[in-house]
Scaffold this motif. Structure first.
Motif, PDB file in Angstrom:
ATOM      1  N   PRO A  34      18.773  -5.532   5.493  1.00 15.11           N
ATOM      2  CA  PRO A  34      17.604  -4.995   4.791  1.00 15.11           C
ATOM      3  C   PRO A  34      17.520  -5.559   3.376  1.00 15.11           C
ATOM      4  O   PRO A  34      18.521  -5.619   2.654  1.00 15.11           O
ATOM      5  CB  PRO A  34      17.876  -3.495   4.748  1.00 15.11           C
ATOM      6  CG  PRO A  34      18.840  -3.241   5.858  1.00 15.11           C
ATOM      7  CD  PRO A  34      19.668  -4.484   5.961  1.00 15.11           C
ATOM      8  N   GLN A  35      16.337  -6.002   2.993  1.00 17.29           N
ATOM      9  CA  GLN A  35      16.131  -6.580   1.666  1.00 17.29           C
ATOM     10  C   GLN A  35      15.267  -5.680   0.779  1.00 17.29           C
ATOM     11  O   GLN A  35      15.515  -5.560  -0.394  1.00 17.29           O
ATOM     12  CB  GLN A  35      15.480  -7.957   1.781  1.00 17.29           C
ATOM     13  CG  GLN A  35      16.337  -8.986   2.434  1.00 17.29           C
ATOM     14  CD  GLN A  35      17.604  -9.242   1.650  1.00 17.29           C
ATOM     15  OE1 GLN A  35      17.555  -9.613   0.483  1.00 17.29           O
ATOM     16  NE2 GLN A  35      18.740  -9.021   2.273  1.00 17.29           N
ATOM     17  N   GLU A  36      14.237  -5.103   1.378  1.00 15.82           N
ATOM     18  CA  GLU A  36      13.360  -4.239   0.597  1.00 15.82           C
ATOM     19  C   GLU A  36      12.587  -3.318   1.532  1.00 15.82           C
ATOM     20  O   GLU A  36      12.510  -3.550   2.738  1.00 15.82           O
ATOM     21  CB  GLU A  36      12.396  -5.048  -0.266  1.00 15.82           C
ATOM     22  CG  GLU A  36      11.517  -6.007   0.517  1.00 15.82           C
ATOM     23  CD  GLU A  36      10.716  -6.910  -0.400  1.00 15.82           C
ATOM     24  OE1 GLU A  36       9.555  -6.551  -0.675  1.00 15.82           O
ATOM     25  OE2 GLU A  36      11.254  -7.945  -0.832  1.00 15.82           O
ATOM     26  N   LEU A  37      12.038  -2.287   0.950  1.00 15.20           N
ATOM     27  CA  LEU A  37      11.232  -1.330   1.686  1.00 15.20           C
ATOM     28  C   LEU A  37       9.858  -1.302   1.026  1.00 15.20           C
ATOM     29  O   LEU A  37       9.735  -1.033  -0.163  1.00 15.20           O
ATOM     30  CB  LEU A  37      11.865   0.061   1.638  1.00 15.20           C
ATOM     31  CG  LEU A  37      11.160   1.162   2.415  1.00 15.20           C
ATOM     32  CD1 LEU A  37      11.198   0.872   3.912  1.00 15.20           C
ATOM     33  CD2 LEU A  37      11.806   2.504   2.119  1.00 15.20           C
ATOM     34  N   VAL A  38       8.829  -1.611   1.812  1.00 20.31           N
ATOM     35  CA  VAL A  38       7.460  -1.594   1.313  1.00 20.31           C
ATOM     36  C   VAL A  38       6.839  -0.269   1.759  1.00 20.31           C
ATOM     37  O   VAL A  38       6.908   0.084   2.946  1.00 20.31           O
ATOM     38  CB  VAL A  38       6.644  -2.783   1.863  1.00 20.31           C
ATOM     39  CG1 VAL A  38       5.210  -2.713   1.392  1.00 20.31           C
ATOM     40  CG2 VAL A  38       7.302  -4.094   1.476  1.00 20.31           C
ATOM     41  N   THR A  39       6.271   0.449   0.808  1.00 23.80           N
ATOM     42  CA  THR A  39       5.687   1.754   1.096  1.00 23.80           C
ATOM     43  C   THR A  39       4.258   1.794   0.584  1.00 23.80           C
ATOM     44  O   THR A  39       3.982   1.382  -0.539  1.00 23.80           O
ATOM     45  CB  THR A  39       6.492   2.867   0.408  1.00 23.80           C
ATOM     46  OG1 THR A  39       7.854   2.752   0.774  1.00 23.80           O
ATOM     47  CG2 THR A  39       5.984   4.223   0.793  1.00 23.80           C
ATOM     48  N   VAL A  40       3.355   2.283   1.432  1.00 21.42           N
ATOM     49  CA  VAL A  40       1.957   2.462   1.045  1.00 21.42           C
ATOM     50  C   VAL A  40       1.612   3.928   1.272  1.00 21.42           C
ATOM     51  O   VAL A  40       1.843   4.457   2.361  1.00 21.42           O
ATOM     52  CB  VAL A  40       1.014   1.560   1.875  1.00 21.42           C
ATOM     53  CG1 VAL A  40      -0.439   1.829   1.535  1.00 21.42           C
ATOM     54  CG2 VAL A  40       1.369   0.098   1.674  1.00 21.42           C
ATOM     55  N   THR A  41       1.100   4.571   0.250  1.00 21.38           N
ATOM     56  CA  THR A  41       0.696   5.971   0.354  1.00 21.38           C
ATOM     57  C   THR A  41      -0.781   6.059   0.051  1.00 21.38           C
ATOM     58  O   THR A  41      -1.260   5.458  -0.912  1.00 21.38           O
ATOM     59  CB  THR A  41       1.476   6.838  -0.658  1.00 21.38           C
ATOM     60  OG1 THR A  41       2.870   6.682  -0.431  1.00 21.38           O
ATOM     61  CG2 THR A  41       1.105   8.297  -0.532  1.00 21.38           C
ATOM     62  N   ARG A  42      -1.507   6.823   0.888  1.00 24.22           N
ATOM     63  CA  ARG A  42      -2.929   6.987   0.617  1.00 24.22           C
ATOM     64  C   ARG A  42      -3.357   8.412   0.922  1.00 24.22           C
ATOM     65  O   ARG A  42      -2.781   9.087   1.778  1.00 24.22           O
ATOM     66  CB  ARG A  42      -3.768   5.985   1.389  1.00 24.22           C
ATOM     67  CG  ARG A  42      -3.666   6.078   2.873  1.00 24.22           C
ATOM     68  CD  ARG A  42      -4.402   4.944   3.544  1.00 24.22           C
ATOM     69  NE  ARG A  42      -4.310   5.104   4.973  1.00 24.22           N
ATOM     70  CZ  ARG A  42      -5.265   4.814   5.819  1.00 24.22           C
ATOM     71  NH1 ARG A  42      -6.398   4.310   5.374  1.00 24.22           N
ATOM     72  NH2 ARG A  42      -5.107   4.985   7.097  1.00 24.22           N
ATOM     73  N   ASP A  43      -4.368   8.848   0.216  1.00 23.72           N
ATOM     74  CA  ASP A  43      -4.927  10.178   0.375  1.00 23.72           C
ATOM     75  C   ASP A  43      -5.831  10.178   1.609  1.00 23.72           C
ATOM     76  O   ASP A  43      -6.821   9.453   1.658  1.00 23.72           O
ATOM     77  CB  ASP A  43      -5.720  10.550  -0.884  1.00 23.72           C
ATOM     78  CG  ASP A  43      -6.321  11.940  -0.830  1.00 23.72           C
ATOM     79  OD1 ASP A  43      -6.329  12.569   0.238  1.00 23.72           O
ATOM     80  OD2 ASP A  43      -6.801  12.395  -1.886  1.00 23.72           O
ATOM     81  N   VAL A  44      -5.479  10.972   2.604  1.00 31.26           N
ATOM     82  CA  VAL A  44      -6.264  11.047   3.837  1.00 31.26           C
ATOM     83  C   VAL A  44      -6.811  12.464   4.040  1.00 31.26           C
ATOM     84  O   VAL A  44      -7.094  12.880   5.161  1.00 31.26           O
ATOM     85  CB  VAL A  44      -5.440  10.581   5.058  1.00 31.26           C
ATOM     86  CG1 VAL A  44      -5.120   9.097   4.975  1.00 31.26           C
ATOM     87  CG2 VAL A  44      -4.173  11.405   5.217  1.00 31.26           C
ATOM     88  N   THR A  45      -6.984  13.202   2.948  1.00 30.98           N
ATOM     89  CA  THR A  45      -7.445  14.584   3.012  1.00 30.98           C
ATOM     90  C   THR A  45      -8.769  14.711   3.758  1.00 30.98           C
ATOM     91  O   THR A  45      -8.912  15.568   4.640  1.00 30.98           O
ATOM     92  CB  THR A  45      -7.573  15.172   1.591  1.00 30.98           C
ATOM     93  OG1 THR A  45      -6.307  15.060   0.935  1.00 30.98           O
ATOM     94  CG2 THR A  45      -8.000  16.622   1.632  1.00 30.98           C
ATOM     95  N   LYS A  46      -9.732  13.871   3.443  1.00 29.76           N
ATOM     96  CA  LYS A  46     -11.045  13.959   4.096  1.00 29.76           C
ATOM     97  C   LYS A  46     -10.926  13.737   5.600  1.00 29.76           C
ATOM     98  O   LYS A  46     -11.567  14.426   6.386  1.00 29.76           O
ATOM     99  CB  LYS A  46     -12.030  12.965   3.479  1.00 29.76           C
ATOM    100  CG  LYS A  46     -12.466  13.360   2.090  1.00 29.76           C
ATOM    101  CD  LYS A  46     -13.458  12.382   1.517  1.00 29.76           C
ATOM    102  CE  LYS A  46     -13.850  12.813   0.115  1.00 29.76           C
ATOM    103  NZ  LYS A  46     -14.783  11.880  -0.506  1.00 29.76           N
ATOM    104  N   ARG A  47     -10.094  12.780   6.010  1.00 33.62           N
ATOM    105  CA  ARG A  47      -9.908  12.508   7.437  1.00 33.62           C
ATOM    106  C   ARG A  47      -9.266  13.701   8.137  1.00 33.62           C
ATOM    107  O   ARG A  47      -9.716  14.137   9.200  1.00 33.62           O
ATOM    108  CB  ARG A  47      -9.051  11.262   7.635  1.00 33.62           C
ATOM    109  CG  ARG A  47      -8.890  10.898   9.118  1.00 33.62           C
ATOM    110  CD  ARG A  47      -7.945   9.749   9.319  1.00 33.62           C
ATOM    111  NE  ARG A  47      -6.569  10.236   9.209  1.00 33.62           N
ATOM    112  CZ  ARG A  47      -5.523   9.462   9.050  1.00 33.62           C
ATOM    113  NH1 ARG A  47      -5.662   8.162   8.950  1.00 33.62           N
ATOM    114  NH2 ARG A  47      -4.318   9.971   8.975  1.00 33.62           N
ATOM    115  N   VAL A  48      -8.210  14.264   7.550  1.00 31.13           N
ATOM    116  CA  VAL A  48      -7.505  15.392   8.154  1.00 31.13           C
ATOM    117  C   VAL A  48      -8.434  16.603   8.250  1.00 31.13           C
ATOM    118  O   VAL A  48      -8.465  17.295   9.276  1.00 31.13           O
ATOM    119  CB  VAL A  48      -6.223  15.728   7.351  1.00 31.13           C
ATOM    120  CG1 VAL A  48      -5.610  17.036   7.815  1.00 31.13           C
ATOM    121  CG2 VAL A  48      -5.214  14.596   7.470  1.00 31.13           C
ATOM    122  N   GLU A  49      -9.216  16.856   7.204  1.00 27.51           N
ATOM    123  CA  GLU A  49     -10.153  17.982   7.227  1.00 27.51           C
ATOM    124  C   GLU A  49     -11.254  17.764   8.264  1.00 27.51           C
ATOM    125  O   GLU A  49     -11.658  18.713   8.953  1.00 27.51           O
ATOM    126  CB  GLU A  49     -10.739  18.208   5.836  1.00 27.51           C
ATOM    127  CG  GLU A  49      -9.710  18.766   4.861  1.00 27.51           C
ATOM    128  CD  GLU A  49     -10.212  18.828   3.424  1.00 27.51           C
ATOM    129  OE1 GLU A  49     -11.294  18.250   3.127  1.00 27.51           O
ATOM    130  OE2 GLU A  49      -9.530  19.457   2.599  1.00 27.51           O
TER     131      GLU A  49
END
Length: 93
Positions: A34-49
């Motif tokens: 393992p060299q690195e961990l790429v993480t993407v976080t996004r707000d999906v509130t509208k989709r979940v609602e």
């Protein structure tokens, strides 16, 4: 080597939001270490609602259709697969 996670977080303004986090592990080509961990976080509130509202609407429609004396049958026109049938339809056929 990837994963996805959905969870709630408290926003800086105090409200709760739904976040989708996607992880991807990047490995060294030869050793596969393992060299690195790429993480993407996004707000999906509208989709979940919207998904929750759709489920609630479908449940109300199903509850109504199940008590109707008329037969209700929904099918996919392309292959004739039954998507839904109410109790009256099931008892008749």
């Amino acid at each position: 080597d990837q994963a996805e996670h959905l969870h709630r977080l408290r926003h800086a303004d105090g409200r709760w939001i739904w976040c989708e986090v996607r992880f991807r592990l990047i490995r060294e080509t030869v050793s596969r270490e393992p060299q690195e961990l790429v993480t993407v976080t996004r707000d999906v509130t509208k989709r979940v609602e919207a998904q929750a509202a759709l489920r609630a609407s479908e449940a109300r429609s199903r509850a109504l259709a199940d008590v109707l004396p008329q037969m209700v049958w929904l099918f996919r026109a392309s292959d004739g697969r039954t998507l839904y049938e109410n109790r009256t339809f099931s008892e008749y056929y």
